[in-house]
Design an enzyme around this catalytic site. Structure first.
Site, short mmCIF file in Angstrom:
data_model
loop_
_atom_site.label_atom_id
_atom_site.label_comp_id
_atom_site.label_asym_id
_atom_site.label_seq_id
_atom_site.Cartn_x
_atom_site.Cartn_y
_atom_site.Cartn_z
CG ASP A 88 -1.75 1.25 1.33
OD1 ASP A 88 -2.30 1.67 0.29
OD2 ASP A 88 -1.85 1.84 2.43
CD GLU B 96 -4.75 1.30 -2.71
OE1 GLU B 96 -5.46 2.32 -2.78
OE2 GLU B 96 -4.48 0.73 -1.64
CG ASP C 81 -0.72 3.35 6.30
OD1 ASP C 81 -1.28 3.79 5.28
OD2 ASP C 81 -0.58 4.03 7.34
#
Length: 173
Positions: A8, A67, A139
């Site tokens: 991420d 992502e 996160d």
């Protein structure tokens, strides 16, 4: 069996999650955050690159997923996010890993069951799916969600390939 590293990306905090997949079963191997303290962008990007490279050395993943950039309200933030992604992708490419990319909506759909889920829902489902004793930082949970999303996709592709091998001109053998 496959070890999957999910990222991420962020220019201030980059979350990561590592899972082992055997068939449909996913097991937690590790997660955490690469935190940047520098105010200048170049040292932050180097820290992301070095951090992801170190994670790759430690866990030896077979698969890498990240992502995709979403369009934020602030174009400057979106550009920095893209650069953070680039640093992580180069680390994966240098390690010889193919890069899979998923939108936030795809990740949430795969993990929670709805593309509009919030961070708390993602954290909750990551804990449930991996049977974790505690809740990872946001996160890190997002990094694990990326890895889980890729694992589901990867397993679906393997299943479809097996079905295709068992057909002759559109018919099952």
């Amino acid at each position: 069996m496959a070890i999957i590293l999910g990222i991420d990306p962020g220019s201030r905090i980059t979350g990561y999650g590592v899972v082992r997949q055997v068939g449909n079963k996913m097991t937690y191997l590790g997660s955490g955050c690469i935190r940047m303290t520098d105010t200048e962008l170049a040292p932050r990007l180097k820290k992301i690159y070095d951090g992801v490279s170190e994670i790759i050395l430690q866990f030896q993943p077979d698969l890498f997923a990240i992502e995709q950039v979403f369009m934020a309200k602030n174009p400057d933030s979106a550009l920095k996010l893209g650069q953070a992604r680039g640093a992580a992708i180069v680390a994966a490419a240098n390690a010889g890993l193919a890069v899979a990319e998923y939108s936030a909506r795809q990740i949430k759909q795969a993990v929670v069951g709805q593309g509009g889920a919030d961070k708390a829902q993602v954290q909750h489902m990551v804990v449930r799916l991996l049977n974790l004793p505690g809740t990872p930082q946001e996160d890190a949970a997002d990094g694990l969600a990326v890895a889980l999303c890729h694992g589901h996709t990867y397993q679906s592709l393997i299943s479809m390939a097996g079905q295709v091998r068992g057909t002759v001109r559109g018919r099952m053998r």
